[in-house]
Design a protein around this motif. Structure first.
Motif, mmCIF file in Angstrom:
data_model
loop_
_atom_site.group_PDB
_atom_site.id
_atom_site.type_symbol
_atom_site.label_atom_id
_atom_site.label_comp_id
_atom_site.label_asym_id
_atom_site.label_seq_id
_atom_site.Cartn_x
_atom_site.Cartn_y
_atom_site.Cartn_z
ATOM 1 N N SER A 78 0.832 -1.214 0.000
ATOM 2 C CA SER A 78 0.000 0.000 0.000
ATOM 3 C C SER A 78 0.860 1.255 0.000
ATOM 4 N N LEU A 79 1.933 1.227 0.785
ATOM 5 C CA LEU A 79 2.833 2.389 0.819
ATOM 6 C C LEU A 79 3.494 2.616 -0.532
ATOM 7 N N ASN A 80 3.869 1.537 -1.200
ATOM 8 C CA ASN A 80 4.606 1.653 -2.459
ATOM 9 C C ASN A 80 3.725 1.780 -3.699
ATOM 10 N N TYR A 81 2.571 1.148 -3.687
ATOM 11 C CA TYR A 81 1.752 1.087 -4.902
ATOM 12 C C TYR A 81 0.304 1.500 -4.681
ATOM 13 N N GLY A 82 -0.013 2.013 -3.495
ATOM 14 C CA GLY A 82 -1.395 2.363 -3.178
ATOM 15 C C GLY A 82 -1.753 3.758 -3.641
ATOM 16 N N ASN A 83 -2.731 4.330 -2.975
ATOM 17 C CA ASN A 83 -3.279 5.639 -3.347
ATOM 18 C C ASN A 83 -2.633 6.796 -2.595
ATOM 19 N N ASP A 84 -1.533 6.542 -1.894
ATOM 20 C CA ASP A 84 -0.808 7.549 -1.114
ATOM 21 C C ASP A 84 -1.596 8.070 0.083
ATOM 22 N N GLY A 85 -2.551 7.301 0.539
ATOM 23 C CA GLY A 85 -3.339 7.701 1.703
ATOM 24 C C GLY A 85 -2.513 7.782 2.973
ATOM 25 N N TYR A 86 -1.645 6.788 3.172
ATOM 26 C CA TYR A 86 -0.775 6.834 4.352
ATOM 27 C C TYR A 86 0.103 8.081 4.299
ATOM 28 N N ASP A 87 0.714 8.332 3.148
ATOM 29 C CA ASP A 87 1.610 9.488 3.016
ATOM 30 C C ASP A 87 0.884 10.794 3.301
ATOM 31 N N MET A 88 -0.339 10.906 2.803
ATOM 32 C CA MET A 88 -1.131 12.112 3.022
ATOM 33 C C MET A 88 -1.366 12.330 4.522
ATOM 34 N N VAL A 89 -1.753 11.268 5.208
ATOM 35 C CA VAL A 89 -2.051 11.391 6.638
ATOM 36 C C VAL A 89 -0.786 11.651 7.441
ATOM 37 N N PHE A 90 0.301 10.944 7.129
ATOM 38 C CA PHE A 90 1.545 11.174 7.861
ATOM 39 C C PHE A 90 2.049 12.604 7.648
ATOM 40 N N ALA A 91 1.923 13.123 6.448
ATOM 41 C CA ALA A 91 2.348 14.504 6.172
ATOM 42 C C ALA A 91 1.523 15.489 6.995
ATOM 43 N N ARG A 92 0.226 15.255 7.075
ATOM 44 C CA ARG A 92 -0.636 16.146 7.853
ATOM 45 C C ARG A 92 -0.342 16.049 9.339
ATOM 46 N N MET A 93 -0.040 14.854 9.802
ATOM 47 C CA MET A 93 0.317 14.695 11.211
ATOM 48 C C MET A 93 1.634 15.411 11.511
ATOM 49 N N ASP A 94 2.583 15.338 10.585
ATOM 50 C CA ASP A 94 3.852 16.039 10.756
ATOM 51 C C ASP A 94 3.643 17.547 10.796
#
Length: 99
Positions: A78-94
């Protein structure tokens, strides 16, 4: 996102989640909507994603979270080939931490 996932019922659920204002409301709502094991599974996947982003090994992740290597692999996909949902949330948390 899968077309099968985009239904009116899922829209209603997401709208309800977006109405929550704080962590305590999240506990109240999710304890009514989900089983404890479902909540723990979701939180485990989120911790796995966090640790994968921190370049932790599968062994370290499995030991700390109790997640199976299959779960860790699925989250990694999911992190590598998903919809970037994790990345979006982690960026907002940061961003929120930086404020």
């Amino acid at each position: 996102m899968s077309k099968n996932l985009r239904t009116e019922a899922v829209d209603h659920l997401f709208d309800a989640i977006l109405c929550l204002e704080n962590r305590e409301e999240c506990y109240t709502f999710f304890e009514d909507v989900c089983t404890i094991n479902e909540i723990l599974s979701l939180s485990q996947r989120f911790e796995v994603a966090k640790m994968l982003r921190e370049q932790k090994t599968y062994l370290d992740i499995a030991e700390k979270t109790g997640a199976s290597t299959a779960t860790i692999s699925r989250v990694n996909r999911s992190l590598n080939y998903g919809n970037d949902g994790y990345d979006m949330v982690f960026a907002r948390m940061d961003e929120k931490k930086a404020d």
